[in-house]
Design an enzyme around this catalytic site. Sequence first.
Site, PDB file in Angstrom:
ATOM      1  N   LYS A 118       0.836  -1.206   0.000  1.00  0.00           N
ATOM      2  CA  LYS A 118       0.000   0.000   0.000  1.00  0.00           C
ATOM      3  C   LYS A 118       0.868   1.251   0.000  1.00  0.00           C
ATOM      4  CE  LYS A 118       0.910   1.356   4.452  1.00  0.00           C
ATOM      5  NZ  LYS A 118       1.656   2.557   4.826  1.00  0.00           N
ATOM      6  N   ASP A 140      -2.249  -1.617  10.129  1.00  0.00           N
ATOM      7  CA  ASP A 140      -2.373  -1.655   8.664  1.00  0.00           C
ATOM      8  C   ASP A 140      -2.885  -3.001   8.146  1.00  0.00           C
ATOM      9  OD1 ASP A 140      -1.370   0.907   8.535  1.00  0.00           O
ATOM     10  OD2 ASP A 140       0.638   0.302   7.884  1.00  0.00           O
TER      11      ASP A 140
END
Length: 301
Positions: free
Chosen positions: A11, A138
């Site tokens: 990401k 995350d």
Amino acid sequence: MNAVTVRVPAKVNVQLAVGGRRPDGFHDLASVFLAVGLYDRVTATAAGELRVTAEGRDVAGIPLDGSNLAVRAAVALAARHGIEPKVRLHIEKDIPVAGGMAGGSADAAGALLACDALWGLGSSRDELLALCAELGSDVPFSLLGGAALGVGRGEVLTGLEVGGAFHWVFAVADAGLSTPAVYAECDRLRRAAGGGDSVSDVPEPVVDPALVAALRDGDPYALAGVLANDLQAAAVSLRPGLAATLASGREAGALASLVSGSGPTCAFLAPDADSAGKIAATLGGGARVAPSPAPGATLLP
Ligand code: C5P
């Protein structure tokens, strides 16, 4: 079934608004995650005992003991179901290690999904997301992929619409940065600037509506104008050479550059796929091209 492979994306945070330090040590965030097409693969194989191995980029930097986030994921899932975590996990690493691209989180999400399938547990997505949130801020996004707004410490997700492809180039540093160290440096810079660093001192982080609109419109020019990372100054403070890397991407034709998450990977937004290839060639040094959005953790056939 005695082996399952899951592919999981990296990401970049296209917005990372960092609020004050909370009593639990975490920071409230308004984090806009975008999954990009650099992937780790995690294979879970039936075994007599829990074991983890790794191959690929930077594997020397990965712990192969109980502190490995993929191992912790397998242990947490097994404990939830009252079974023994008898599995061999093999990680094929392509996401930079300690690079601010959620590589460790990707492996945790991959291990959860792979073990869930291997052990035939049939957990719902919500059950897996709850376990992900226990493993790290995350990790839920690594499972989900696409694009999402993360609030809380980043783990409370709302999916966002993305109206087209965005093309990125990533300059990967030789050595990683510790995420806690970067947050601590952000706090130190806030105190040094005369403001406090706690939730009562720092304005509540909010998502930028222009950024949500740029994603929805699939407009890289609009997105380039609103990319923002509150951890960037801290990452550059700890690794001053990043300032030159950020500038080199713009000189090579990127629309904008920013540090990815807590860094030290630098992300460059290109106008299109061709330009991304040219920017990577100009930068050299192993710069990586990746499109977005990318799907979340996916079982491979
Ligand atoms: O959640 P995760 O284990 O990935 O967080 C690693 C570290 O990053 C935390 O221990 C904390 O120091 C910092 N962090 C933070 N605020 C967040 C997320 C992470 O301070 N929202």
